[in-house]
Design a protein around this motif. Structure first.
Motif, short mmCIF file in Angstrom:
data_model
loop_
_atom_site.label_atom_id
_atom_site.label_comp_id
_atom_site.label_asym_id
_atom_site.label_seq_id
_atom_site.Cartn_x
_atom_site.Cartn_y
_atom_site.Cartn_z
N LYS A 48 22.51 -23.03 16.12
CA LYS A 48 22.40 -21.82 15.30
C LYS A 48 23.02 -22.09 13.92
O LYS A 48 23.99 -22.83 13.81
N SER A 49 22.45 -21.49 12.91
CA SER A 49 23.02 -21.60 11.56
C SER A 49 24.26 -20.72 11.47
O SER A 49 24.47 -19.82 12.30
N ASN A 50 25.07 -20.97 10.46
CA ASN A 50 26.27 -20.15 10.26
C ASN A 50 25.89 -18.69 10.08
O ASN A 50 26.56 -17.80 10.62
N LYS A 51 24.82 -18.43 9.36
CA LYS A 51 24.37 -17.05 9.14
C LYS A 51 23.93 -16.41 10.46
O LYS A 51 24.25 -15.26 10.73
N GLU A 52 23.18 -17.16 11.27
CA GLU A 52 22.73 -16.62 12.57
C GLU A 52 23.93 -16.29 13.46
O GLU A 52 23.93 -15.25 14.13
N ILE A 53 24.92 -17.15 13.46
CA ILE A 53 26.12 -16.91 14.27
C ILE A 53 26.85 -15.67 13.77
O ILE A 53 27.28 -14.82 14.56
#
Length: 93
Positions: A48-53
């Motif tokens: 997962k990307s930082n934004k998704e997390i």
């Protein structure tokens, strides 16, 4: 007979080295706070990307970055004796 974990024709881990690294990784992973471990696993295991997390956990992206950095520093310190071997492993594969 020593079992080798081959990553290429020129490089291999012995079973003992592999088990030591695995043990250190597991021990370090368990030493992480629950939130740091959750974020790190979402980043590295679930890709997962930082934004998704951040969206998933309802936290700021900076919070995600903090926890990932914290985990990486701890893993780096714990695995410092194997750092060169691990670099070779990742770059050969």
């Amino acid at each position: 007979a020593e079992i080798l974990y081959s990553t290429s024709s020129d490089f291999a881990f012995t079973e003992i080295q592999f088990k030591e690294i695995e043990h250190i990784y597991n021990q370090t992973n368990q030493s992480l706070s629950e939130k740091t471990r959750e974020i790190f696993q979402l980043s590295r295991n679930s890709f997962k990307s930082n934004k998704e997390i951040a969206v998933l956990l309802n936290v700021e992206v900076k919070t995600v970055e903090y926890h990932i950095t914290k985990a990486l520093k701890l893993f780096s310190a714990a695995l410092k004796d194997y750092f060169v071997l691990l670099l070779m492993f990742w770059f050969i594969n």
